[in-house]
Scaffold this active site. Structure first.
Site, PDB file in Angstrom:
ATOM      1  N   ARG A 221     -22.442 -13.070   2.860  1.00 32.49           N
ATOM      2  CA  ARG A 221     -23.442 -13.131   1.789  1.00 32.49           C
ATOM      3  C   ARG A 221     -22.827 -13.576   0.457  1.00 32.49           C
ATOM      4  NH1 ARG A 221     -23.982  -8.117  -1.238  1.00 32.49           N
ATOM      5  NH2 ARG A 221     -22.356  -6.672  -0.567  1.00 32.49           N
ATOM      6  N   HIS A 222     -21.507 -13.591   0.376  1.00 27.79           N
ATOM      7  CA  HIS A 222     -20.849 -14.042  -0.858  1.00 27.79           C
ATOM      8  C   HIS A 222     -20.417 -15.509  -0.779  1.00 27.79           C
ATOM      9  CE1 HIS A 222     -20.715 -10.012  -2.566  1.00 27.79           C
ATOM     10  NE2 HIS A 222     -20.420  -9.584  -1.354  1.00 27.79           N
TER      11      HIS A 222
ATOM     12  N   CYS B 175       5.453  -9.330  -7.249  1.00 29.94           N
ATOM     13  CA  CYS B 175       6.353  -9.480  -8.392  1.00 29.94           C
ATOM     14  C   CYS B 175       6.197  -8.199  -9.223  1.00 29.94           C
ATOM     15  CB  CYS B 175       6.052 -10.753  -9.185  1.00 29.94           C
ATOM     16  SG  CYS B 175       4.412 -10.865  -9.938  1.00 29.94           S
ATOM     17  N   GLY B 176       6.468  -8.253 -10.518  1.00 28.89           N
ATOM     18  CA  GLY B 176       6.358  -7.026 -11.308  1.00 28.89           C
ATOM     19  C   GLY B 176       4.935  -6.517 -11.408  1.00 28.89           C
ATOM     20  N   THR B 177       4.019  -7.442 -11.655  1.00 34.11           N
ATOM     21  CA  THR B 177       2.606  -7.067 -11.818  1.00 34.11           C
ATOM     22  C   THR B 177       1.674  -7.726 -10.809  1.00 34.11           C
ATOM     23  OG1 THR B 177       2.266  -8.944 -13.291  1.00 34.11           O
ATOM     24  CG2 THR B 177       2.885  -6.838 -14.330  1.00 34.11           C
TER      25      THR B 177
ATOM     26  N   ASP C  81       9.787 -11.658  -5.903  1.00 35.43           N
ATOM     27  CA  ASP C  81      10.833 -12.028  -6.863  1.00 35.43           C
ATOM     28  C   ASP C  81      11.747 -10.822  -7.086  1.00 35.43           C
ATOM     29  OD1 ASP C  81       9.562 -10.339  -8.671  1.00 35.43           O
ATOM     30  OD2 ASP C  81       9.188 -11.874 -10.173  1.00 35.43           O
TER      31      ASP C  81
ATOM     32  N   HIS D 102     -15.460  -9.704  -0.962  1.00 35.20           N
ATOM     33  CA  HIS D 102     -16.307 -10.461  -1.891  1.00 35.20           C
ATOM     34  C   HIS D 102     -15.710 -11.805  -2.303  1.00 35.20           C
ATOM     35  CE1 HIS D 102     -18.941  -6.937  -3.610  1.00 35.20           C
ATOM     36  NE2 HIS D 102     -18.789  -6.872  -2.293  1.00 35.20           N
TER      37      HIS D 102
HETATM   38  C1  RB5 Z   1       9.751 -10.597 -14.023  1.00 32.80           C
HETATM   39  O1  RB5 Z   1      10.392  -9.861 -14.991  1.00 32.80           O
HETATM   40  C2  RB5 Z   1       8.238 -10.478 -14.169  1.00 32.80           C
HETATM   41  O2  RB5 Z   1       7.797 -11.198 -15.263  1.00 32.80           O
HETATM   42  C3  RB5 Z   1       7.541 -10.930 -12.909  1.00 32.80           C
HETATM   43  O3  RB5 Z   1       7.990 -10.181 -11.836  1.00 32.80           O
HETATM   44  C4  RB5 Z   1       6.023 -10.803 -12.885  1.00 32.80           C
HETATM   45  O4  RB5 Z   1       5.636  -9.522 -13.237  1.00 32.80           O
HETATM   46  C5  RB5 Z   1       5.261 -11.838 -13.563  1.00 32.80           C
HETATM   47  O5  RB5 Z   1       4.033 -11.837 -13.546  1.00 32.80           O
END
Ligand code: RB5
Length: 153
Positions: A135-136, A69-71, A12, A102
């Site tokens: 094994r998992h 994405c961001g996270t 994104d 795993h």
């Molecule tokens: C976008 O700002 C952010 O929310 C998206 O990239 C992501 O981190 C969502 O989980």
């Protein structure tokens, strides 16, 4: 190198600065990258990319998927709505390795705000080169059974 050669790839706007470098890295190390596009620097919605990558993997067109994405969290939540997908958020080498070893993850979800571009490339390589340990399998079969039962309701 393992025999996984086709990758579905999606990002994104939060991953705008890393996407080209990561894509080129994957191609340079021998992967065929199916790129599900990118909306530009303006805002877009990560579920739109997550579902396309997830469906490519679930349908067998790609062996594995990579979403940034961001996270990584939103991508994973959305991708996991598609039957047959195990999408894992990873943030370091160990989690990338264990997601495959795993958890039998078939989609790797990473954060451009939680890792550098070099760390992202490294995690993808580790993930792709780590085989699932049989094994998992009992636990993965239980996850598949939950998916089957809930979808039947
Ligand atoms: C976008 O700002 C952010 O929310 C998206 O990239 C992501 O981190 C969502 O989980």
């Amino acid at each position: 190198m393992d025999n996984i050669k086709k990758l579905a790839f999606g990002t994104d706007h939060a991953a705008a600065e890393v996407r080209d470098t990561v894509k080129k890295y994957l191609q340079d190390i021998g992967y065929e990258v199916e790129d599900f596009g990118f909306c530009g620097q303006g805002g877009c919605d990560y579920p739109d990319f997550a579902v396309q990558v997830a469906e490519s993997v679930a349908g067998g067109k790609a062996n594995k998927g990579v979403l940034i994405c961001g996270t990584g969290i939103g991508m994973a939540v959305a991708a996991n709505k598609v039957k047959g997908i195990i999408a894992a958020v990873c943030w370091n080498e160990d989690t990338a390795r264990l997601a495959s070893r795993h958890n039998c993850a078939n989609v790797l979800c990473l954060g451009s705000r939680t890792a550098t571009v070099n760390e992202i490339c490294h995690m993808i390589k580790i993930f792709l080169n780590t085989p699932f340990e049989e094994r998992h399998k009992r636990r993965i079969d239980k996850i598949k059974e939950i998916e089957k039962q809930r979808r039947a309701k």
